[in-house]
Enzyme design. Structure first.
Site, mmCIF file in Angstrom:
data_model
loop_
_atom_site.group_PDB
_atom_site.id
_atom_site.type_symbol
_atom_site.label_atom_id
_atom_site.label_comp_id
_atom_site.label_asym_id
_atom_site.label_seq_id
_atom_site.Cartn_x
_atom_site.Cartn_y
_atom_site.Cartn_z
ATOM 1 N N LYS A 208 -11.502 -3.751 -3.817
ATOM 2 C CA LYS A 208 -12.421 -2.612 -3.892
ATOM 3 C C LYS A 208 -11.791 -1.427 -4.606
ATOM 4 O O LYS A 208 -12.486 -0.623 -5.199
ATOM 5 C CB LYS A 208 -12.717 -2.114 -2.471
ATOM 6 C CG LYS A 208 -13.616 -2.934 -1.650
ATOM 7 C CD LYS A 208 -14.003 -2.056 -0.434
ATOM 8 C CE LYS A 208 -14.310 -2.865 0.776
ATOM 9 N NZ LYS A 208 -13.204 -2.784 1.765
ATOM 10 N N LYS B 169 -5.142 -9.711 -6.859
ATOM 11 C CA LYS B 169 -6.315 -9.924 -5.998
ATOM 12 C C LYS B 169 -7.465 -9.018 -6.431
ATOM 13 O O LYS B 169 -7.243 -7.868 -6.801
ATOM 14 C CB LYS B 169 -5.876 -9.578 -4.570
ATOM 15 C CG LYS B 169 -6.842 -9.925 -3.489
ATOM 16 C CD LYS B 169 -6.314 -9.471 -2.128
ATOM 17 C CE LYS B 169 -6.374 -7.965 -1.964
ATOM 18 N NZ LYS B 169 -6.155 -7.471 -0.605
ATOM 19 N N LYS C 63 0.823 -1.215 0.000
ATOM 20 C CA LYS C 63 0.000 0.000 0.000
ATOM 21 C C LYS C 63 0.854 1.261 0.000
ATOM 22 O O LYS C 63 0.448 2.281 -0.563
ATOM 23 C CB LYS C 63 -0.930 0.025 1.219
ATOM 24 C CG LYS C 63 -2.128 -0.896 1.095
ATOM 25 C CD LYS C 63 -3.199 -0.457 2.075
ATOM 26 C CE LYS C 63 -4.475 -1.255 1.918
ATOM 27 N NZ LYS C 63 -5.475 -0.883 2.925
HETATM 28 P P1 AMP Z 1 -11.061 -5.194 2.829
HETATM 29 O O1 AMP Z 1 -11.864 -4.921 1.611
HETATM 30 O O2 AMP Z 1 -9.592 -5.128 2.581
HETATM 31 O O3 AMP Z 1 -11.496 -4.428 4.043
HETATM 32 O O4 AMP Z 1 -11.334 -6.733 3.176
HETATM 33 C C1 AMP Z 1 -12.437 -7.177 3.926
HETATM 34 C C2 AMP Z 1 -12.457 -8.682 4.013
HETATM 35 O O5 AMP Z 1 -12.633 -9.258 2.704
HETATM 36 C C3 AMP Z 1 -11.175 -9.315 4.563
HETATM 37 O O6 AMP Z 1 -11.511 -10.446 5.354
HETATM 38 C C4 AMP Z 1 -10.422 -9.729 3.327
HETATM 39 O O7 AMP Z 1 -9.534 -10.796 3.569
HETATM 40 C C5 AMP Z 1 -11.566 -10.163 2.425
HETATM 41 N N1 AMP Z 1 -11.202 -10.017 1.004
HETATM 42 C C6 AMP Z 1 -10.908 -8.858 0.358
HETATM 43 N N2 AMP Z 1 -10.603 -9.084 -0.935
HETATM 44 C C7 AMP Z 1 -10.703 -10.439 -1.108
HETATM 45 C C8 AMP Z 1 -10.508 -11.315 -2.219
HETATM 46 N N3 AMP Z 1 -10.159 -10.838 -3.417
HETATM 47 N N4 AMP Z 1 -10.707 -12.641 -2.049
HETATM 48 C C9 AMP Z 1 -11.079 -13.134 -0.828
HETATM 49 N N5 AMP Z 1 -11.263 -12.361 0.270
HETATM 50 C C10 AMP Z 1 -11.081 -11.032 0.142
#
Ligand code: AMP
Ligand code: TRP
Length: 331
Positions: free
Chosen positions: A197, A194, A110
């Site tokens: 968002k 990956k 990041k």
């Molecule tokens: P975040 O959007 O980074 O706040 O992630 C929120 C949750 O979603 C966390 O548990 C991440 O590990 C999961 N997550 C985010 N992106 C992915 C992805 N591409 N595949 C699986 N899990 C994800």
């Protein structure tokens, strides 16, 4: 057993968040004491427009509920609404070691090349995450695979606190719940990146908010290779895009990747993509409809978060009080 997890209000909820995290929340709420937060304090470790941050906070709360988290069963709240998180984070900042944080790969990703310009908060982000978990003495943390390293750090911090203050059983060492289909969903434009968002390419991500047409369009446009699907798992090696689409099909249908290949092996993407599009529309579009309906009622969502924050504080405050006593603060 107590479950805690969180999602950042830093963009629209995407398929990876759903399959890697929220879907597990929905299953766990029937058996355990569950607490799901919208981690707004984590979101501001990179710049967030204040007006959008508030909207995104409601968006994440709405997505939890639309996907099936029941606010009567699980506690849904915003992190900044429970001050115990920040209080414990400071104390844990003094337990965690610089060397441990230096190893965190998410910070490196990041912060990019110019890490001198990253916020201090971005660096100490995993310590706040440990505080989110330990402030409830949570035992289980459902997350996607990208959070594995942060969860290991939370365990190290809990262990060092217990050791340094000679309170061996004070914090439980939290168990990550990562395994299962959907733990790592990749971008539809690049099977080695990956799904995220914050991906600038709109076609890379299926958002929970997307309507049926858009979901189907994104799947039809997804990057693939010219080969038909293999009949065995080995045949997916070095085919990251094919592997990802098979994984998404499996995660959405509850089938193993092997079963998906025994159904579609030998077929081309001309057959597989429409089947996947139909399945994704069936599973995701209804969540999107409910999500948009809930987002139109921010007063309802604010009420859920406020009530949730009160319930969460009732668990966290006595734990922070004990921590202060252990550390030697006046309580
Ligand atoms: P975040 O959007 O980074 O706040 O992630 C929120 C949750 O979603 C966390 O548990 C991440 O590990 C999961 N997550 C985010 N992106 C992915 C992805 N591409 N595949 C699986 N899990 C994800
Ligand atoms: N760091 C997590 C992510 O980006 C979000 C998060 C913050 C979290 N606090 C947490 C996840 C506590 C689990 C438990 O996905």
């Amino acid at each position: 057993m107590r479950v805690l997890s969180g999602i950042q209000p830093s963009g629209d909820m995407q398929l990876g968040n759903y399959l890697g995290a929220i879907r597990k929340f929905v299953d766990l709420q029937h058996q355990y004491d569950c607490n799901f937060c919208v981690v707004d304090m984590h979101a501001i470790t990179v710049w967030q427009d204040p007006v959008k941050l508030r909207e995104q906070t409601f968006h994440i709360a709405a997505a939890y509920i639309a996907a099936g988290v029941d606010p009567e069963k699980a506690v849904i709240f915003h992190q900044s609404g429970v001050r115990a998180h920040a209080e414990l984070a400071w104390i844990l900042n003094c337990v965690a070691r610089l060397g441990w944080l230096d190893r965190m790969t998410q910070f490196k990703d990041k912060a990019g090349k110019d890490k001198e310009r990253a916020s201090v908060g971005l660096y100490t982000y995993p310590v706040l995450q440990a505080a989110d978990i330990l402030v409830y003495k949570a035992t289980h943390v459902p997350v996607g695979e990208d959070q594995k390293q942060h969860l290991e750090l939370s365990r190290d911090i809990a262990g060092k606190f217990n050791h340094d203050f000679k309170t061996p059983d004070f914090f439980p060492l939290p168990e990550p719940l990562i395994k299962g289909p959907g733990a790592r969903i990749m971008s539809l434009r690049d099977g080695t990146a990956k799904m995220s968002k914050s991906d600038p390419s709109a076609n890379a991500c299926i958002y929970l908010k997307d309507d049926a047409d858009l979901i189907a369009k994104k799947i039809k446009k997804a990057k693939t290779d010219p080969e038909p699907l293999p009949t065995e798992l080995d045949g997916l090696t070095d085919r990251p895009e094919a592997k990802n689409l098979v994984g998404i099909y499996g995660a959405l249908s509850g089938k193993s990747d092997e079963d998906v290949l025994s159904e579609f092996g030998g077929q081309g993407f001309g057959v597989f993509k429409p089947a996947l599009a139909e399945l994704a529309v069936e599973k995701i579009a209804p969540i999107g409809t409910e999500l948009r309906r809930l987002e139109d009622d921010p007063t309802y969502l604010a009420g859920i978060l406020e009530k949730g924050a009160e319930k969460a504080a009732a668990i966290a405050d006595p734990i922070v009080r004990d921590v202060k006593e252990i550390v030697g603060f006046l309580v």
